[in-house]
Design an enzyme around this catalytic site. Structure first.
Site, PDB file in Angstrom:
ATOM      1  N   SER A 189       0.836  -1.197   0.000  1.00  0.00           N
ATOM      2  CA  SER A 189       0.000   0.000   0.000  1.00  0.00           C
ATOM      3  C   SER A 189       0.877   1.257   0.000  1.00  0.00           C
ATOM      4  CB  SER A 189      -0.954  -0.027   1.196  1.00  0.00           C
ATOM      5  OG  SER A 189      -1.917   1.004   1.093  1.00  0.00           O
ATOM      6  N   ASP A 343      -9.623  -3.705  -5.934  1.00  0.00           N
ATOM      7  CA  ASP A 343      -8.846  -2.685  -5.216  1.00  0.00           C
ATOM      8  C   ASP A 343      -8.892  -1.394  -6.006  1.00  0.00           C
ATOM      9  OD1 ASP A 343      -7.026  -1.186  -3.801  1.00  0.00           O
ATOM     10  OD2 ASP A 343      -5.278  -2.374  -4.389  1.00  0.00           O
ATOM     11  N   HIS A 373      -8.146  -4.454  -1.272  1.00  0.00           N
ATOM     12  CA  HIS A 373      -7.035  -3.722  -0.687  1.00  0.00           C
ATOM     13  C   HIS A 373      -6.855  -4.061   0.796  1.00  0.00           C
ATOM     14  CE1 HIS A 373      -4.005  -0.574  -1.024  1.00  0.00           C
ATOM     15  NE2 HIS A 373      -4.232  -0.374   0.265  1.00  0.00           N
TER      16      HIS A 373
END
Length: 403
Positions: A189, A343, A373
């Site tokens: 991320s 995502d 995600h």
């Protein structure tokens, strides 16, 4: 006084329950669960819990009791990290940056492969090693770095902490028993964003050992075009919705949230800049199989100069790594990219994949059809784990072992 305490004790559970009900009512109609997601009810419940904690944090912040990011980190700190008798865990500092070292206890006559890991958490949460896949801990010497976070620290502190701690580690590989030719930089991320950022700088320091490979798991590399297919398709998919993404990023970049709509609509994008950078940022860089059946074309709102002036720093490669010059991209090491179908940042990974491949960088890509995600950090959370969590872990470990 006793009556006041009684009212407080009785009223607190009612207040907490009321906030939870409000969060559920707010997110039940808006949350979208694509057909490829497995165990959607469990994911929706987790999403509500996360939004509930954010809501409580915002209330505490407005009451000036505690900043919301600190509240979230306090709760995360209560979680126990998984332990293994075969792994030696050491907390230390690389310069001023806290790190946690994970090293196999088994004595080896050969130097270890070294993994530098930058955790996710939107520059708000994340801690020492709670996001590290345990298979990495058992096989390699892994270093989890904990950069400084909101609300006290904003850009560029995160990237600078990661860069400085990584330089420290690379200068002292021998003391850690790490093979200088086998160091991998890995991040998830916003940690993947940090990997992209740091790796565009490290090759320019000739005195340091070269990074063998970079691993970017669901990275954020573009803070400009929010009209990519995944931003349209997954804007309300848990756990990272578009509103949550913009909240995290605006706070980190010190952009007032009042400019959020201008950023989403493209009103902050000057025509001349779009002509220069659309070759790297536009919808057309995404393979057509990821487009919607009825794709929404990129149609930016009329240019808002005031909004642009407040957000123009997103046009630097330091914030949007996909904008780096060709010569910088071309010197990057072989790369492993992980993307998830559901995502909102899926297309960031695809943009970066094409950007690297166009400059001749060897790229391996792993796409998780039922992924969302943040699924990586749930890989060992038992009842809160998902099949896609282990898919990501196994893919990353297999790649690192294969190079």
């Amino acid at each position: 006084m006793a009556v006041l305490w009684l009212l407080l004790v009785a009223g607190l559970p009612t207040f907490l329950l009321g906030v939870f009900v409000w969060v559920v009512i707010q997110h039940l109609p808006s949350a979208e669960m694509p057909s490829t997601l497995k165990q959607p009810a469990k994911l929706w419940f987790m999403h509500c819990i996360i939004q509930y904690l954010i809501a409580l944090g915002n209330i505490l912040e407005k009451l000036r009791i505690c900043a919301m990011p600190r509240f979230l980190r306090f709760l995360q700190g209560l979680m126990m990290i998984k332990k293994d008798p075969n792994v030696l865990v050491t907390d230390t500092h690389f310069g001023t940056v806290p790190v946690r070292l994970f090293k196999p206890k088994e004595v080896s006559s050969k130097p270890h492969r070294g993994i530098i890991f930058y955790h996710g958490g939107g520059a708000m949460t994340g801690s020492l090693g709670k996001e590290l896949p345990f298979e990495l801990l058992c096989s390699f010497l892994s270093v989890c770095m904990v950069y400084r976070k909101l609300p006290d620290y904003h850009h560029p502190v995160l990237a600078k902490d990661c860069l400085n701690a990584s330089i420290y580690f690379l200068k002292n590989l021998e003391s850690f028993g790490v093979d200088p030719s086998q160091v991998v930089l890995c991040g998830e991320s916003i940690g993947g964003w940090a990997v992209a950022n740091v790796m565009q700088i490290l090759p320019s320091i000739p005195s340091l050992p070269q990074i063998q490979a970079q691993v970017l798991i669901q990275p954020l590399v573009n803070l400009i075009n929010f009209q990519l297919p995944s931003h349209q398709q997954s804007k309300n998919v848990p756990i990272l919705t578009r509103d949550t993404l913009l909240m995290f990023m605006c706070k980190y970049l010190a952009i007032d949230l009042s400019w959020k709509d201008a950023m989403l609509s493209g009103a902050v994008i000057p025509l001349d800049k779009w002509k220069n950078f659309s070759k790297w940022l536009s919808y057309d860089n995404i393979p057509r199989r990821f487009w919607s059946q009825d794709p929404q074309p990129e149609f930016f709102a009329p240019f808002n100069e005031a909004a642009y002036l407040e957000t123009k720093h997103v046009w630097s490669a330091e914030i949007s790594p996909v904008l780096a010059d060709d010569k910088i991209i071309a010197q990057l090491p072989k790369t492993f990219l992980v993307s998830c179908e559901n995502d909102i940042l899926r297309d960031d990974a695809l943009l970066y994949k094409k950007r690297l491949e166009d400059q001749g960088v060897p790229v391996s890509w792993y796409h998780v059809e039922d992924g969302f995600h943040g699924c990586l950090i749930l890989f060992d959370k038992k009842c809160f784990s998902f099949p896609c969590s282990m898919k990501v872990v196994n893919a990353v470990v297999s790649y690192i072992k294969s190079i």
